[in-house]
Design an enzyme around this catalytic site. Structure first.
Site, PDB file in Angstrom:
ATOM      1  N   ILE A 153      -2.537  34.158 -32.604  1.00 51.86           N
ATOM      2  CA  ILE A 153      -3.913  33.841 -33.034  1.00 51.86           C
ATOM      3  C   ILE A 153      -4.947  34.676 -32.272  1.00 51.86           C
ATOM      4  CG2 ILE A 153      -4.187  31.834 -31.469  1.00 51.86           C
ATOM      5  CD1 ILE A 153      -5.486  31.967 -35.084  1.00 51.86           C
TER       6      ILE A 153
ATOM      7  N   GLY B 144      -0.996  25.770 -24.995  1.00 48.27           N
ATOM      8  CA  GLY B 144      -0.779  26.275 -26.351  1.00 48.27           C
ATOM      9  C   GLY B 144      -1.866  27.241 -26.794  1.00 48.27           C
TER      10      GLY B 144
ATOM     11  N   ASP C 263      -5.004  26.688 -27.318  1.00 50.55           N
ATOM     12  CA  ASP C 263      -6.232  26.500 -26.532  1.00 50.55           C
ATOM     13  C   ASP C 263      -6.193  27.363 -25.259  1.00 50.55           C
ATOM     14  OD1 ASP C 263      -8.661  25.308 -26.095  1.00 50.55           O
ATOM     15  OD2 ASP C 263      -7.861  23.345 -25.554  1.00 50.55           O
TER      16      ASP C 263
ATOM     17  N   TYR D  90       0.882  18.154 -30.212  1.00 53.97           N
ATOM     18  CA  TYR D  90       0.559  16.941 -30.969  1.00 53.97           C
ATOM     19  C   TYR D  90       1.653  16.533 -31.961  1.00 53.97           C
ATOM     20  CZ  TYR D  90      -4.224  16.829 -29.057  1.00 53.97           C
ATOM     21  OH  TYR D  90      -5.321  16.729 -28.230  1.00 53.97           O
TER      22      TYR D  90
ATOM     23  N   SER E 106      -2.150  20.900 -34.709  1.00 56.11           N
ATOM     24  CA  SER E 106      -1.405  19.642 -34.438  1.00 56.11           C
ATOM     25  C   SER E 106       0.119  19.790 -34.363  1.00 56.11           C
ATOM     26  CB  SER E 106      -1.721  18.528 -35.464  1.00 56.11           C
ATOM     27  OG  SER E 106      -2.946  17.898 -35.168  1.00 56.11           O
ATOM     28  N   THR E 107       0.671  20.971 -34.609  1.00 50.31           N
ATOM     29  CA  THR E 107       2.142  21.053 -34.691  1.00 50.31           C
ATOM     30  C   THR E 107       2.816  21.445 -33.380  1.00 50.31           C
ATOM     31  OG1 THR E 107       2.114  23.354 -35.443  1.00 50.31           O
ATOM     32  CG2 THR E 107       2.060  21.640 -37.146  1.00 50.31           C
TER      33      THR E 107
END
Ligand code: ADP
Length: 189
Positions: free
Chosen positions: A26, A47, A49, A140, A136-137
């Site tokens: 990303i 992750g 973030d 989370y 979320s994967t």
């Protein structure tokens, strides 16, 4: 710096826009808006973030702190926007996905909202290209294929509702297995 050449990519034209899935990182995307899979604190995490703050530098965290001071935590399903620091983007949209608790606690609606609120912040900023990680994967624990179906359905709904807003909506898979799932869902819908 030129944009990463993707190891793998697949795309579909939807209205006037391109819906694209790529295998990549990303933080390497050259787009108007990069979406961050943030947590409610807005103060960084692991992750996606962690990678965004490490690569984008301290200006992003400073802007997150200012938002936090102004409006408090960011609830699941919501999204806020900051500058993108050293990333190859104009803005970062920080959204908070739901923690997976078995699927009966409103997780699909919250995930849909995380995507649609991200699109809304990007549109308000005049963005024409946007790249999403799989919200979320990771930490989370949202099941990957279910999350991918929500992600692509929400993108298609967004492009139908706002046909002139975006040129490209890009989904970035972080592994070959995840890419395959994105590709299957993209081609099946
Ligand atoms: P969440 O807390 O919303 O689950 P994570 O950052 O833990 O967010 O993970 C979300 C997804 O992003 C996972 O599928 C993970 O494999 C993937 N991911 C982690 N790092 C990156 C990265 N640098 N680029 C793209 N995807 C990433």
């Amino acid at each position: 710096m030129s944009e990463t050449q993707y190891e793998r990519e697949s795309s579909r034209e939807v209205g006037g826009a391109t819906l694209r899935v790529v295998l990549g990182n990303i933080v390497g995307q050259h787009v108007d808006v990069i979406v961050n899979a943030a947590n409610s604190s807005l103060l960084g995490g692991g992750g996606v973030d962690g990678a965004i703050h490490r690569t984008g530098g301290p200006d992003i965290l400073e802007a997150c702190r200012a938002i936090r001071a102004r409006q408090g935590k960011c609830a699941p399903g919501q999204a806020v926007i900051t500058p993108a620091g050293r990333l190859h983007a104009e803005h970062v949209v920080h959204t908070v996905g739901p923690v997976w608790r078995g699927g009966e606690s409103g997780e699909p609606d919250l995930l849909r909202s995380a995507y649609s609120e991200s699109f809304a912040r990007a549109r308000e900023a005049g963005a024409r290209t946007i790249a999403f990680p799989s919200i979320s994967t990771g930490a989370y624990r949202y099941p990957f294929r279910d999350a991918t179906e929500v992600a692509l359905a929400t993108a298609r709904a967004e492009l139908a509702a706002h046909p002139d807003a975006f040129d490209e909506v890009r989904f970035v898979a972080f592994s070959a297995r995840d890419f395959m799932i994105y590709q299957e869902v993209l081609e099946g819908t």
